[in-house]
Design a protein around this motif. Structure first.
Motif, short mmCIF file in Angstrom:
data_model
loop_
_atom_site.label_atom_id
_atom_site.label_comp_id
_atom_site.label_asym_id
_atom_site.label_seq_id
_atom_site.Cartn_x
_atom_site.Cartn_y
_atom_site.Cartn_z
N ILE B 384 9.26 37.87 -4.95
CA ILE B 384 8.93 36.56 -5.51
C ILE B 384 9.62 36.60 -6.83
O ILE B 384 10.29 35.42 -7.35
CB ILE B 384 7.22 36.71 -5.92
N ALA B 385 9.76 37.62 -7.51
CA ALA B 385 10.46 37.89 -8.95
C ALA B 385 11.91 37.39 -8.36
O ALA B 385 12.56 36.51 -9.25
CB ALA B 385 10.46 38.90 -9.58
N VAL B 386 12.69 38.15 -7.82
CA VAL B 386 13.99 37.69 -7.50
C VAL B 386 14.36 36.29 -7.03
O VAL B 386 15.52 35.77 -7.35
CB VAL B 386 14.61 38.75 -6.72
N ALA B 387 13.44 35.76 -6.08
CA ALA B 387 13.81 34.55 -5.60
C ALA B 387 13.48 33.45 -6.52
O ALA B 387 14.05 32.36 -6.44
CB ALA B 387 12.81 34.27 -4.25
N GLY B 388 12.81 33.71 -7.62
CA GLY B 388 12.36 32.86 -8.68
C GLY B 388 11.35 32.12 -8.41
O GLY B 388 11.45 30.56 -8.73
N VAL B 389 10.24 32.47 -7.71
CA VAL B 389 9.09 31.58 -7.77
C VAL B 389 8.10 32.14 -8.49
O VAL B 389 7.77 33.52 -8.93
CB VAL B 389 8.49 32.01 -6.30
N PRO B 390 7.10 31.28 -9.06
CA PRO B 390 6.19 31.38 -10.14
C PRO B 390 5.22 32.39 -9.60
O PRO B 390 5.11 32.51 -8.24
CB PRO B 390 5.50 30.20 -10.40
N PRO B 391 4.69 33.27 -10.05
CA PRO B 391 4.44 33.47 -11.80
C PRO B 391 5.14 34.26 -12.46
O PRO B 391 5.05 34.67 -13.52
CB PRO B 391 3.21 33.99 -11.96
N PHE B 392 6.38 35.09 -11.51
CA PHE B 392 7.20 35.94 -12.30
C PHE B 392 8.29 35.45 -13.12
O PHE B 392 8.68 34.38 -12.82
CB PHE B 392 7.53 37.02 -11.36
N SER B 393 9.21 36.49 -13.60
CA SER B 393 10.41 36.16 -14.72
C SER B 393 11.39 35.50 -13.87
O SER B 393 11.65 34.66 -14.92
CB SER B 393 10.76 37.33 -15.07
#
Lengths: 110, 504
Positions: B384-393
């Motif tokens: 999730i973080a690397v694909a650019g989906v909220p809630p991560f950076s």
């Protein structure tokens, strides 16, 4: 002298580039070595070519730029280490893969 | 003592590396202790340097007290301090992970690891163009050996390409440095910036040639489109902790582009201002597109993560190509996120492959994993973080990038960046469902993973929620960094207080 120097550097670079683009590791290593020789010559000439000039700034106006000489020295040392490494790597690749093609292919139409 | 702190990130790994050479085999516990201690100490030093740089002062360390422009200087500003800290955080995760057993698959892992850190830190700190070459060589030589760590056919194959390409790149680097020295008569970057500003017109062509050759060299390191073909294979076949550390290597190239071109070809450079911009901008977009295709086509988790590194390279370079302080600020935020998260994903891929036995990281059905639930949770966070989906950076980083684009840049960047994000999302969800949901045939076997591996992965992946929680302070820091980069006169005046000319 400039013309001879430039031609030497150019021929070395051209030969190095041609050999680097070959498909077998040995010519590639030789090509990289030639390329590094050419680069060393090129670096050396970047301070301007002088004859009979001391490599220190003294009263006389005719002195050789010492910095490119220092750079070439560093480049030679690094290039030497890298060549030694790439030779060993090529030999390892030859023994592990079973042939000396850079892509490890058995056959190619050369 | 405090004024010597700047040289620590170079000296500390050097000394640690020498100590670790003491015996090729054996003394495993001591070596691990020395290596981890040195890396943690490096993290503390980097934190101290970051605090020092956050005061908006540029400080420098003149080696042997030879003053610039004649001596070699290490320069600390906000950008280099930030890069040092990111490297140290990444290194702590990687080295702890390696202590679980990867370091014993070959000899001298820890020594080489420390020297790799030496090269990377040196490249971030140096204020001298030739010295930058030397540190590049140090980090490359260590990386050649680390890439081969553990041996095997795939690694040697990838190494041959990687080494030959980088040797050719080094030759080009020397030619470019030679041209720039010949045209400007200096190697100190601050001094060169002044000379470029006063450059006679007949030498502009020479400097342009040298500068664009440098761009090729840095592009090779950063893996920009026509020069990235070595990356996926090398990163996918490298041992996991090494691949994680390599996540910062492409960023060294990006740092070098950012540093050299913002300093030398800023707004005082006259006709040579921003000469790299159009190249970087269009090639970054092409890199993004190619990486998106690669992500979709990857049939192996490691290869997938390697292409995700390429996606991040394209995004970061697009930030440089926009050449506005806002874009630079966004790209620095994204850089912290992507370095740590892709590093964590490389480690996670190794853990998954250890639990799957023969299937390894190939995206095929296999046996279920002993600790599947824990790994799946971590994979979920990382994906999730690397694909650019909220809630991560990743979401914040990409939103900042999109926001920084102006005018027609939006027309190009928005669809490309969003489509590659979609491609990453599809590829990652496909990978995740194959690895965790569709793998239920056969019996559960294998042993649980070492605690050090869990620590390494969680350490790196926790950057994703932490960067969101601390988004305020981090983005204000990157904003100030971008402002400092846009105004290189501060750096030049600090290094060369007596310089004259219109650069002042």
């Amino acid at each position: 002298m400039e013309l001879l120097y430039a031609m030497t550097t150019g021929v070395l670079t051209a030969c190095g580039l041609y050999l680097t683009l070959r498909g077998r590791t040995f010519p590639v290593v030789v090509g990289l070595t030639l390329l590094s020789y050419a680069v060393n010559l090129f670096l050396f000439s970047m301070g301007g070519l002088t004859t009979d000039g001391p490599a220190i700034v003294s009263e006389g106006t005719n002195y050789a730029d010492p910095l490119p000489q220092a750079l070439v020295l560093t480049a030679i040392v690094i290039g030497f280490a890298m060549t030694a490494f790439v030779v060993i790597l090529a030999m390892r690749a030859r023994s592990e893969v079973g042939n000396d093609h850079v892509d490890g292919k058995k056959e190619d139409r050369e | 003592m405090m004024q010597h702190l700047i040289v620590f990130p170079v000296v500390l790994p050097l000394v640690a590396g020498i100590l670790l050479l003491y015996q090729r085999q054996g003394l495993v516990r001591y070596k691990r202790a020395v290596s981890v201690a040195a890396t943690v100490l490096l993290l503390l030093v980097a934190t101290g340097l970051l605090r020092q740089a956050a005061s908006d002062q540029v400080t420098y360390y003149a080696l042997g007290d030879w003053q610039a422009p004649f001596g070699i200087v290490l320069v600390l500003d906000r950008l280099s301090a930030l890069m040092l800290l990111v490297t140290a955080v990444l290194a702590v995760g990687a080295v702890v992970f390696a202590c679980a057993g990867d370091d014993e698959k070959g000899s001298n892992f820890h020594g080489l690891f420390q020297w790799q850190l030496l090269g990377i830190n040196g490249a971030f700190l140096t204020g001298d163009l030739f010295n930058l070459f030397v540190f590049f060589e140090v980090l490359l030589l260590a990386s050649y050996a680390l890439l081969l760590h553990g041996g095997g056919k795939a690694r040697i194959q990838a190494s041959v390409h990687y080494v030959v390409l980088n040797l050719a790149g080094s030759s080009l680097f020397l030619i470019a440095v030679g041209i720039l020295y010949g045209a400007t008569g200096t190697l100190n970057m601050a001094d060169m910036a002044i000379r470029v500003a006063e450059l006679p017109t007949e030498r502009e062509g020479l400097v342009t040639a040298g500068a664009l050759m440098l761009l090729v060299v840095f592009g090779l390191k950063a893996a920009i489109l026509p020069l990235y073909f070595w990356l996926p294979k090398a990163y996918a076949s490298a041992p996991a902790p090494v691949a994680a550390l390599f996540a910062i290597m492409t960023k060294v190239g990006i740092y070098a582009i950012l540093r050299v071109y913002s300093l030398l070809f800023g707004d005082t450079a006259g006709g040579l201002e921003a000469l790299e911009q159009s190249w970087v901008w269009w090639l970054s977009l092409a890199t993004l597109a190619a990486a998106g295709v690669g992500v979709m086509a990857a049939r192996d988790l490691r290869l997938l993560v390697a292409y995700l590194v390429l996606v991040s390279v394209g995004t970061l370079l697009a930030g440089i190509g926009m050449r506005s302080p806002q874009a630079v600020s966004a790209l620095l935020y994204y850089l912290i996120h992507t370095t740590l998260v892709t590093g964590g994903l490389f480690l996670l891929a190794e853990m998954i492959s250890l639990q799957r036995g023969k299937a390894g990281t190939r995206l095929v059905k296999g046996r279920p994993m002993v600790q599947g639930a824990g790994l799946a949770m971590l994979f979920f966070v990382g994906a999730i973080a690397v694909a650019g989906v909220p809630p991560f950076s990743g979401a914040i980083g990409k939103a900042l990038m999109l926001n920084a684009a102006e005018g027609t840049q939006r027309l190009w960047l928005w669809p490309l960046l969003l489509l590659t994000s979609l491609a990453s999302l599809i590829a990652l969800s496909r990978a995740g469902s194959t690895l965790f949901w569709r793998s239920h045939r056969g019996n559960i076997s294998g042993s649980p993973l070492a605690r050090r591996q869990w620590f390494g992965v969680i350490w790196l992946l926790s950057a994703a929620p932490l960067l969101v929680a601390l988004a305020g302070p981090v983005s204000s820091y990157t904003q100030a960094t971008a402002d400092q980069l846009a105004n290189p006169q501060v750096l030049i005046r600090t290094l060369l207080p007596n310089a004259t000319g219109d650069a002042q």
